[in-house]
Design an enzyme around this catalytic site. Structure first.
Site, mmCIF file in Angstrom:
data_model
loop_
_atom_site.group_PDB
_atom_site.id
_atom_site.type_symbol
_atom_site.label_atom_id
_atom_site.label_comp_id
_atom_site.label_asym_id
_atom_site.label_seq_id
_atom_site.Cartn_x
_atom_site.Cartn_y
_atom_site.Cartn_z
ATOM 1 C CD GLU A 181 10.634 70.541 9.736
ATOM 2 O OE1 GLU A 181 10.803 69.602 10.538
ATOM 3 O OE2 GLU A 181 9.533 71.099 9.583
ATOM 4 C CB CYS B 185 5.915 77.929 2.903
ATOM 5 S SG CYS B 185 6.610 76.535 3.819
ATOM 6 C CG ASP C 244 3.566 71.572 7.798
ATOM 7 O OD1 ASP C 244 3.359 71.669 6.566
ATOM 8 O OD2 ASP C 244 4.584 72.063 8.333
ATOM 9 C CB SER C 245 5.865 68.776 5.151
ATOM 10 O OG SER C 245 6.279 70.093 5.467
ATOM 11 C CG HIS D 235 8.172 75.093 7.515
ATOM 12 N ND1 HIS D 235 7.213 74.306 6.922
ATOM 13 C CD2 HIS D 235 8.948 74.252 8.259
ATOM 14 C CE1 HIS D 235 7.408 73.036 7.286
ATOM 15 N NE2 HIS D 235 8.452 72.983 8.091
ATOM 16 C CB CYS E 125 1.113 71.697 4.597
ATOM 17 S SG CYS E 125 2.438 71.406 3.411
HETATM 18 N N1 DGL Z 1 4.785 73.976 5.515
HETATM 19 C C1 DGL Z 1 4.763 73.499 4.160
HETATM 20 C C2 DGL Z 1 3.984 74.479 3.279
HETATM 21 O O1 DGL Z 1 3.179 75.191 3.781
HETATM 22 C C3 DGL Z 1 6.154 73.235 3.767
HETATM 23 C C4 DGL Z 1 6.291 72.363 2.587
HETATM 24 C C5 DGL Z 1 7.574 71.578 2.544
HETATM 25 O O2 DGL Z 1 7.749 70.712 3.393
HETATM 26 O O3 DGL Z 1 8.359 71.815 1.623
HETATM 27 O O4 DGL Z 1 4.123 74.558 2.096
#
Ligand code: DGL
Length: 267
Positions: free
Chosen positions: A150, A182, A9-10, A184, A72
Site C-alpha cells: 500500500e 493475497c 479489493d481492500s 497484494h 481479494c
Molecule cells: N488483497 C487482499 C487479499 O487478497 C489483502 C487483504 C488485506 O487487506 O489484508 O487477501
C-alpha cells in the site's frame, strides 16, 4: 449489450488481478475500487468485511457493473456467500492456488503466504480438504506485507526482512512451491524471488480468475458486445496517495476518484 466489470479489493493489491483482466479482455469497461480507507482487511472481522463488500458491490452495480470480481482472497473468504445471496450477477472470487501448487510441487511440501483472515476461514479449510491430498501444506500469515505494498514499498530492506522472516520457516521445512495467497503479494514477486532463490516456484490465481471471468461472461452474458475500453479507479482512502501508488502499480498515470461509504459504527 455492453457492460462493465466491477473489481474491488481492500486496497491496491487487486490491481495485480486487473492487469490480467485487461490483458485477456482488452475491450471491456473496467471499474476498480480500492477500499484503502479500511485496508488491511486481514485482521478485521468477517462481518466488517461483509459490510464493506456489500457497500463496494452496491456502488459498482450502480455504476453499471454486470459482473463483479472480488480481487481479494480475504474478502472472498468472508463475504462471497453473502454477496451471492444479494446479487444474481456473476460474482467471481479469489482463493489461494492450492490446486495448481499441489500439481507443481516436487518435494511434496507447499507453503501458503496469506492474510490471517484467509488462513483462518472455513473456505480455506475446505480448499485444503478438497485439494491437498498427500501434499503437506504449511501456512504462514504475513502481517505487515499488505501495508508495504500500500505504501508502494516493493523493494526496501524492511520489506525484504519481512519476506525473509515469513518464507524462512517454509523453506526450512522443505517447501519448493509457495502460494501467493493475497492479491497484494504478486507485486512483491520479484523481491520474493530474490529472497527464496530460483528453485522455488511461486503461484497465484490472478490469471485463472481472469479466465474464469471470461468464461462466465461468455456463458452467462452471451449478448455482451465489445465496448469502448476504459478503466476507472476509485478509493475510499486518501486520493492523492492512492493515485500515486495506483499509477506505480498500474504502470501508467491514473487518477483515483473518491468512493465514500461509511460502515455504521466505524469511521
Ligand atoms: N488483497 C487482499 C487479499 O487478497 C489483502 C487483504 C488485506 O487487506 O489484508 O487477501
Amino acid at each position: 449489450m455492453s457492460g462493465t466489470i466491477g473489481v474491488f479489493d481492500s486496497g491496491v493489491g487487486g490491481l495485480s488481478v486487473l492487469h490480467h483482466i485487461r490483458r485477456l479482455l482488452p475491450h471491456e469497461q473496467l471499474i476498480y475500487i480500492a477500499d484503502s480507507g479500511h485496508v488491511p482487511y486481514g485482521d478485521k472481522s468477517a462481518s466488517f468485511i461483509e459490510q464493506r463488500s456489500l457497500a463496494l458491490t452496491r456502488f459498482l452495480v450502480e455504476q453499471g457493473a454486470d459482473a463483479i470480481v472480488v480481487a481479494c482472497n480475504t474478502a472472498t473468504a468472508a463475504a462471497i456467500t453473502t454477496l451471492r445471496q444479494h446479487y444474481t450477477l456473476p460474482i467471481i472470487g479469489m482463493e489461494p492456488a492450492v490446486k495448481p501448487a499441489v500439481a507443481a510441487t516436487q518435494s511434496g511440501v507447499v507453503g501458503v503466504l496469506a492474510t490471517t483472515g484467509t488462513l483462518e476461514s472455513a473456505r480455506f479449510a475446505a480448499l485444503l480438504e478438497r485439494y491437498a491430498g498427500e501434499v503437506e501444506i504449511i501456512t504462514q500469515g504475513c502481517p505487515g506485507l499488505v501495508e508495504q505494498v500500500e505504501r508502494g514499498d516493493l523493494l526496501s530492506a524492511q520489506t525484504r526482512s519481512l519476506l525473509e522472516r515469513y518464507t524462512a520457516p517454509l523453506l526450512a521445512r522443505g517447501a519448493d512451491t509457495l502460494i501467493l495467497g493475497c492479491t497484494h503479494y504478486p507485486f512483491l514477486a520479484p523481491l520474493i524471488g530474490e529472497v527464496v532463490g530460483p528453485n522455488i516456484t511461486l503461484v497465484d490465481t490472478g490469471e485463472a480468475v481472469a479466465r474464469q471471468l471470461q468464461h462466465r461472461l461468455h456463458t452467462e452474458l452471451p449478448q455482451r458486445i465489445p465496448s469502448i475500453a476504459s478503466v476507472r479507479f476509485f478509493t475510499s482512502g486518501d486520493v492523492e496517495h492512492t493515485t500515486r501508488i495506483m499509477s506505480l502499480l498500474w504502470g501508467e498515470m491514473v487518477v483515483a476518484n473518491t468512493f465514500y461509504a461509511p460502515v455504521p459504527g466505524h469511521p
